[in-house]
Enzyme design. Structure first.
Site, PDB file in Angstrom:
ATOM      1  N   ASP A  12       0.850  -1.200   0.000  1.00 26.98           N
ATOM      2  CA  ASP A  12       0.000   0.000   0.000  1.00 26.98           C
ATOM      3  C   ASP A  12       0.884   1.248   0.000  1.00 26.98           C
ATOM      4  O   ASP A  12       1.081   1.896   1.034  1.00 26.98           O
ATOM      5  CB  ASP A  12      -0.961  -0.037   1.194  1.00 26.98           C
ATOM      6  CG  ASP A  12      -2.000  -1.131   1.033  1.00 26.98           C
ATOM      7  OD1 ASP A  12      -2.351  -1.450  -0.126  1.00 26.98           O
ATOM      8  OD2 ASP A  12      -2.445  -1.692   2.047  1.00 26.98           O
ATOM      9  N   LYS A  34       0.676  -8.069  -2.601  1.00 26.32           N
ATOM     10  CA  LYS A  34      -0.659  -7.592  -2.980  1.00 26.32           C
ATOM     11  C   LYS A  34      -0.555  -6.167  -3.527  1.00 26.32           C
ATOM     12  O   LYS A  34       0.023  -5.291  -2.876  1.00 26.32           O
ATOM     13  CB  LYS A  34      -1.597  -7.608  -1.769  1.00 26.32           C
ATOM     14  CG  LYS A  34      -3.007  -7.167  -2.121  1.00 26.32           C
ATOM     15  CD  LYS A  34      -3.954  -7.356  -0.963  1.00 26.32           C
ATOM     16  CE  LYS A  34      -3.953  -6.216   0.007  1.00 26.32           C
ATOM     17  NZ  LYS A  34      -4.527  -4.962  -0.504  1.00 26.32           N
ATOM     18  N   ASP A  61      -5.660  -6.749  -5.834  1.00 27.20           N
ATOM     19  CA  ASP A  61      -6.778  -6.492  -4.919  1.00 27.20           C
ATOM     20  C   ASP A  61      -7.545  -5.248  -5.371  1.00 27.20           C
ATOM     21  O   ASP A  61      -7.403  -4.172  -4.807  1.00 27.20           O
ATOM     22  CB  ASP A  61      -6.190  -6.307  -3.506  1.00 27.20           C
ATOM     23  CG  ASP A  61      -7.235  -5.974  -2.454  1.00 27.20           C
ATOM     24  OD1 ASP A  61      -8.422  -6.266  -2.672  1.00 27.20           O
ATOM     25  OD2 ASP A  61      -6.846  -5.414  -1.409  1.00 27.20           O
ATOM     26  N   LEU A  62      -8.343  -5.421  -6.434  1.00 25.01           N
ATOM     27  CA  LEU A  62      -9.106  -4.270  -6.947  1.00 25.01           C
ATOM     28  C   LEU A  62     -10.582  -4.368  -6.563  1.00 25.01           C
ATOM     29  O   LEU A  62     -11.358  -3.462  -6.871  1.00 25.01           O
ATOM     30  CB  LEU A  62      -8.911  -4.134  -8.462  1.00 25.01           C
ATOM     31  CG  LEU A  62      -7.451  -3.860  -8.889  1.00 25.01           C
ATOM     32  CD1 LEU A  62      -7.341  -3.707 -10.401  1.00 25.01           C
ATOM     33  CD2 LEU A  62      -6.880  -2.624  -8.196  1.00 25.01           C
ATOM     34  N   LYS A  63     -10.960  -5.451  -5.906  1.00 27.56           N
ATOM     35  CA  LYS A  63     -12.319  -5.611  -5.360  1.00 27.56           C
ATOM     36  C   LYS A  63     -13.390  -5.120  -6.331  1.00 27.56           C
ATOM     37  O   LYS A  63     -14.160  -4.200  -6.032  1.00 27.56           O
ATOM     38  CB  LYS A  63     -12.461  -4.846  -4.038  1.00 27.56           C
ATOM     39  CG  LYS A  63     -11.534  -5.308  -2.927  1.00 27.56           C
ATOM     40  CD  LYS A  63     -11.860  -4.607  -1.623  1.00 27.56           C
ATOM     41  CE  LYS A  63     -10.932  -4.962  -0.501  1.00 27.56           C
ATOM     42  NZ  LYS A  63      -9.579  -4.386  -0.616  1.00 27.56           N
ATOM     43  N   PHE A  64     -13.463  -5.767  -7.501  1.00 25.21           N
ATOM     44  CA  PHE A  64     -14.445  -5.325  -8.502  1.00 25.21           C
ATOM     45  C   PHE A  64     -15.872  -5.507  -7.979  1.00 25.21           C
ATOM     46  O   PHE A  64     -16.202  -6.517  -7.347  1.00 25.21           O
ATOM     47  CB  PHE A  64     -14.276  -6.122  -9.802  1.00 25.21           C
ATOM     48  CG  PHE A  64     -12.956  -5.889 -10.479  1.00 25.21           C
ATOM     49  CD1 PHE A  64     -12.492  -4.607 -10.745  1.00 25.21           C
ATOM     50  CD2 PHE A  64     -12.165  -6.963 -10.864  1.00 25.21           C
ATOM     51  CE1 PHE A  64     -11.277  -4.396 -11.384  1.00 25.21           C
ATOM     52  CE2 PHE A  64     -10.942  -6.764 -11.503  1.00 25.21           C
ATOM     53  CZ  PHE A  64     -10.499  -5.483 -11.763  1.00 25.21           C
ATOM     54  N   HIS A  65     -16.728  -4.536  -8.261  1.00 28.24           N
ATOM     55  CA  HIS A  65     -18.138  -4.559  -7.851  1.00 28.24           C
ATOM     56  C   HIS A  65     -18.896  -3.682  -8.833  1.00 28.24           C
ATOM     57  O   HIS A  65     -18.897  -2.456  -8.721  1.00 28.24           O
ATOM     58  CB  HIS A  65     -18.252  -4.011  -6.412  1.00 28.24           C
ATOM     59  CG  HIS A  65     -19.617  -4.179  -5.814  1.00 28.24           C
ATOM     60  ND1 HIS A  65     -19.895  -3.841  -4.524  1.00 28.24           N
ATOM     61  CD2 HIS A  65     -20.761  -4.670  -6.337  1.00 28.24           C
ATOM     62  CE1 HIS A  65     -21.170  -4.107  -4.262  1.00 28.24           C
ATOM     63  NE2 HIS A  65     -21.717  -4.608  -5.353  1.00 28.24           N
ATOM     64  N   ASP A  66     -19.533  -4.314  -9.818  1.00 27.15           N
ATOM     65  CA  ASP A  66     -20.186  -3.543 -10.890  1.00 27.15           C
ATOM     66  C   ASP A  66     -21.213  -4.456 -11.559  1.00 27.15           C
ATOM     67  O   ASP A  66     -21.449  -5.570 -11.069  1.00 27.15           O
ATOM     68  CB  ASP A  66     -19.098  -3.065 -11.881  1.00 27.15           C
ATOM     69  CG  ASP A  66     -19.461  -1.754 -12.553  1.00 27.15           C
ATOM     70  OD1 ASP A  66     -20.606  -1.616 -13.015  1.00 27.15           O
ATOM     71  OD2 ASP A  66     -18.596  -0.864 -12.626  1.00 27.15           O
ATOM     72  N   ILE A  67     -21.756  -4.049 -12.673  1.00 24.60           N
ATOM     73  CA  ILE A  67     -22.697  -4.939 -13.365  1.00 24.60           C
ATOM     74  C   ILE A  67     -21.902  -6.136 -13.912  1.00 24.60           C
ATOM     75  O   ILE A  67     -20.692  -6.031 -14.161  1.00 24.60           O
ATOM     76  CB  ILE A  67     -23.472  -4.206 -14.491  1.00 24.60           C
ATOM     77  CG1 ILE A  67     -22.504  -3.605 -15.521  1.00 24.60           C
ATOM     78  CG2 ILE A  67     -24.380  -3.138 -13.913  1.00 24.60           C
ATOM     79  CD1 ILE A  67     -23.208  -3.110 -16.785  1.00 24.60           C
ATOM     80  N   PRO A  68     -22.581  -7.300 -14.084  1.00 22.47           N
ATOM     81  CA  PRO A  68     -21.868  -8.522 -14.449  1.00 22.47           C
ATOM     82  C   PRO A  68     -20.948  -8.387 -15.664  1.00 22.47           C
ATOM     83  O   PRO A  68     -19.786  -8.827 -15.631  1.00 22.47           O
ATOM     84  CB  PRO A  68     -23.002  -9.527 -14.712  1.00 22.47           C
ATOM     85  CG  PRO A  68     -24.112  -9.055 -13.810  1.00 22.47           C
ATOM     86  CD  PRO A  68     -24.016  -7.551 -13.812  1.00 22.47           C
ATOM     87  N   THR A  70     -19.415  -5.806 -16.969  1.00 18.61           N
ATOM     88  CA  THR A  70     -18.227  -4.989 -16.688  1.00 18.61           C
ATOM     89  C   THR A  70     -17.235  -5.769 -15.820  1.00 18.61           C
ATOM     90  O   THR A  70     -16.024  -5.746 -16.062  1.00 18.61           O
ATOM     91  CB  THR A  70     -18.663  -3.684 -15.970  1.00 18.61           C
ATOM     92  OG1 THR A  70     -19.596  -3.020 -16.805  1.00 18.61           O
ATOM     93  CG2 THR A  70     -17.493  -2.775 -15.690  1.00 18.61           C
ATOM     94  N   THR A 120     -12.861  -6.070   6.702  1.00 21.11           N
ATOM     95  CA  THR A 120     -12.390  -6.223   8.091  1.00 21.11           C
ATOM     96  C   THR A 120     -12.382  -4.893   8.849  1.00 21.11           C
ATOM     97  O   THR A 120     -12.184  -4.867  10.051  1.00 21.11           O
ATOM     98  CB  THR A 120     -10.988  -6.864   8.120  1.00 21.11           C
ATOM     99  OG1 THR A 120     -10.184  -6.233   7.128  1.00 21.11           O
ATOM    100  CG2 THR A 120     -11.049  -8.344   7.863  1.00 21.11           C
ATOM    101  N   GLY A 210      -0.300  -5.464   5.792  1.00 19.81           N
ATOM    102  CA  GLY A 210       0.228  -4.227   5.220  1.00 19.81           C
ATOM    103  C   GLY A 210       1.053  -3.448   6.210  1.00 19.81           C
ATOM    104  O   GLY A 210       2.252  -3.688   6.386  1.00 19.81           O
ATOM    105  N   ARG A 211       0.404  -2.496   6.898  1.00 26.15           N
ATOM    106  CA  ARG A 211       1.131  -1.542   7.732  1.00 26.15           C
ATOM    107  C   ARG A 211       2.058  -2.131   8.791  1.00 26.15           C
ATOM    108  O   ARG A 211       3.126  -1.549   9.032  1.00 26.15           O
ATOM    109  CB  ARG A 211       0.138  -0.537   8.338  1.00 26.15           C
ATOM    110  CG  ARG A 211      -0.379   0.444   7.289  1.00 26.15           C
ATOM    111  CD  ARG A 211      -1.640   1.130   7.706  1.00 26.15           C
ATOM    112  NE  ARG A 211      -2.763   0.204   7.710  1.00 26.15           N
ATOM    113  CZ  ARG A 211      -4.013   0.545   7.983  1.00 26.15           C
ATOM    114  NH1 ARG A 211      -4.297   1.802   8.280  1.00 26.15           N
ATOM    115  NH2 ARG A 211      -4.983  -0.342   7.935  1.00 26.15           N
TER     116      ARG A 211
END
Ligand code: C5P
Length: 236
Positions: A12, A34, A61-68, A70, A120, A210-211
């Site tokens: 990150d 990642k 880790d782009l966590k896609f969340h859109d219409i199917p 896309t 999380t 990460g941190r």
């Protein structure tokens, strides 16, 4: 040396120079890497390709969340980069999850496709705020079952839910767990945290960290201490 490490270091960082400063001190046998939204948005696919060329396994880790449609196209493009793992939000629903899997399946290189359940950083109050009355455990289980039914390889969840998911889902279903904090390390914005060894004992397949590594005074020492802690535990 084969990379069996269960530790995924979250790069990150704001730019490629900062990320590569750490990566250049790492061996691919020590950890996976990642690349998340911040670094990918700043540097694009070129950095991902560079890391793969250095033999690192990459979790995009782009966590896609859109219409199917896309999401399917985005997953196909991500797979084509040669990444080892990528993710979508399970809350996109079963049609979106199946489309994501189809997108990944179009490429000869088939990465692991995992679904984010409940972030999380979220707790019960956060769920209520967005209109979800279920407990965190019930919501995570519901979304994980949806992901399993759609044929995905696993989920992203807190290790706090790993035991429950191990009991209720297929044994080879991957549990990728962020929210890891070694003993005595700042919790930052994470709500549901456990230590590296606790997470593995609870059934986590991979630990996203990460941190506690990237912000440590000596990141390599911090990573090595985490890897040592992980190799010292006996899994039942
Ligand atoms: O610095 P820290 O160890 O908290 O980083 C956790 C990483 O895991 C971040 O890159 C964050 O985007 C990611 N992540 C998360 N919770 C999820 C999924 C991914 O914290 N549910």
């Amino acid at each position: 040396m084969e990379n069996n490490s269960k530790v995924i270091v979250a790069l990150d960082y704001a730019d490629a120079t900062s990320a590569l400063k750490l990566v250049d001190q790492l061996e691919p046998s020590l950890c996976k890497l990642k690349v998340g939204k911040e670094l990918f948005t700043a540097t694009g696919p070129q950095l991902v390709e560079k890391l793969i060329a250095k033999d690192f396994k990459i979790f995009l880790d782009l966590k896609f969340h859109d219409i199917p449609n896309t999401v399917a196209k985005a997953c196909e493009a991500a797979s084509n980069l040669g990444v080892w793992m990528l993710n979508v939000h399970a809350s996109g629903g079963s049609t979106m999850l199946q489309a994501a899997l189809e997108g990944v399946s179009k490429t000869s290189h088939k990465p692991y496709l995992v679904a984010v359940t409940v972030l999380t950083s979220m707790n019960q109050t956060g769920l209520h705020e967005i209109g979800i009355e279920a407990s965190v455990d019930d919501q995570v289980l519901r979304l994980a079952k949806l992901a399993q039914l759609a044929g995905l390889h696993g989920v992203v969840c807190s290790a706090l839910e790993a035991q429950l998911l191990k009991q209720r889902l297929k044994n080879d279903f991957l549990l990728v767990t962020p929210g890891i904090r070694p003993f005595n390390v700042n919790q930052d914005d994470q709500s549901r945290v456990v230590t590296p060894s606790q997470a593995l004992q609870m059934g986590a397949s991979y630990l996203v960290i990460g941190r506690p590594i990237t912000q440590a005074a000596n990141p390599i020492k911090a990573l090595e201490a985490i890897c040592a802690e992980c190799s010292n535990i006996s899994l039942t």
